[in-house]
Design a protein around this motif. Structure first.
Motif, PDB file in Angstrom:
ATOM      1  N   VAL A   1      41.802  26.302  68.131  1.00 45.29           N
ATOM      2  CA  VAL A   1      41.494  24.894  67.846  1.00 45.29           C
ATOM      3  C   VAL A   1      42.682  24.321  67.072  1.00 45.29           C
ATOM      4  CG1 VAL A   1      39.970  23.317  66.589  1.00 45.29           C
ATOM      5  CG2 VAL A   1      39.026  25.375  67.683  1.00 45.29           C
TER       6      VAL A   1
ATOM      7  N   SER B   1      41.129  19.445  68.556  1.00 44.08           N
ATOM      8  CA  SER B   1      40.023  18.921  67.766  1.00 44.08           C
ATOM      9  C   SER B   1      40.189  17.410  67.633  1.00 44.08           C
ATOM     10  CB  SER B   1      40.011  19.546  66.376  1.00 44.08           C
ATOM     11  OG  SER B   1      39.217  18.737  65.525  1.00 44.08           O
TER      12      SER B   1
ATOM     13  N   GLY C   1      40.432  18.050  58.278  1.00 42.75           N
ATOM     14  CA  GLY C   1      41.594  18.463  59.055  1.00 42.75           C
ATOM     15  C   GLY C   1      42.820  18.475  58.150  1.00 42.75           C
TER      16      GLY C   1
END
Ligand code: DX5
Ligand code: ZN
Length: 215
Positions: free
Chosen positions: A196, A9, A145
């Motif tokens: 991911v 990502s 994140g």
């Protein structure tokens, strides 16, 4: 079981050096690129949109998985198609009608995926399993994140894999959020095959080993 696909990502990449960041993960053996799009409305954060995807498209041939964390995905499918997306993942919790969004994505010649947040039941994706390329099970609350993997999402991966097998559908199940060398095996064991990872890969000093350790 499908081959395990690794999707770094770029939310955790240095956006000012995207070209070299992308080359780095491609050379490390990543299978696709995960592009997080946030509108500051569906999630409490803003990231990037179609112009950046178009620039990325010009500098790489990697498969682009665009994860739309936006309230009205239907309005933007054409823009992401034009920008060069290969797959569009949109949230079932968004305001758009899922069947219309899937139809539009397919008409554009792109692969559709439906995404569910941690609090959404696995069964919410069942009506769409025959139409989509992948289901993305969020393993953190979308928006940022670097969060910790939510273990209670694992049972949903298993439920979706069981339902896909019951229907004999060769579905990809993608997981996103808090994926690292400790949580990847848990997700894979439950039936995920697309992983991911943002901070785990981009913050690593050894990206080749980081990608290999997930696989
Ligand atoms: C979160 C995004 C994720 C994020 C994952 O809303 O959808 O793709 O980049 O980041 P990590 O891997 O750091 O949890
Ligand atoms: Zn994402």
């Amino acid at each position: 079981m499908n081959k395990i696909l690794i999707a770094p990502s770029i939310l955790a990449a240095d956006y000012a050096s995207l070209k070299s960041e992308i080359e780095k993960v491609k050379n490390a053996g990543a299978d696709m690129l995960h592009v997080d799009v946030m509108d500051g409305h569906f999630v409490p954060n803003i990231s990037i949109g179609p112009p950046v995807v178009a620039s990325i498209r010009k500098c790489t041939d990697m498969f682009l998985d665009c994860h739309l964390m936006i309230s009205e995905p239907l309005k933007y499918i054409d823009a992401f198609k034009k920008a060069g997306a290969d797959m569009i993942s949109f949230h079932l919790e968004s305001d758009s009608d899922p069947d219309e969004v899937i139809e539009k994505i397919i008409q554009c010649g792109i692969k559709p995926a439906v995404v569910i947040k941690p609090q959404t039941a696995a069964s919410a994706v069942f009506p769409y399993l025959k139409k989509v390329f992948a289901v993305l099970v969020m393993t953190v609350e979308p928006g940022f994140g670097g969060q910790s993997f939510m273990t209670d999402t694992v049972k949903k991966i298993k439920e979706i894999r069981d339902e896909a097998e019951r229907l004999s559908i060769p579905l990809h199940i993608e997981v996103d959020g808090g994926i690292d060398k400790n949580t990847a095996p848990v997700a894979k064991e439950a039936g995920a095959d697309m992983l991911v990872a943002g901070s785990y890969i981009f913050n690593s000093d050894d990206v080749v080993s980081a990608v290999a350790s997930l696989r």
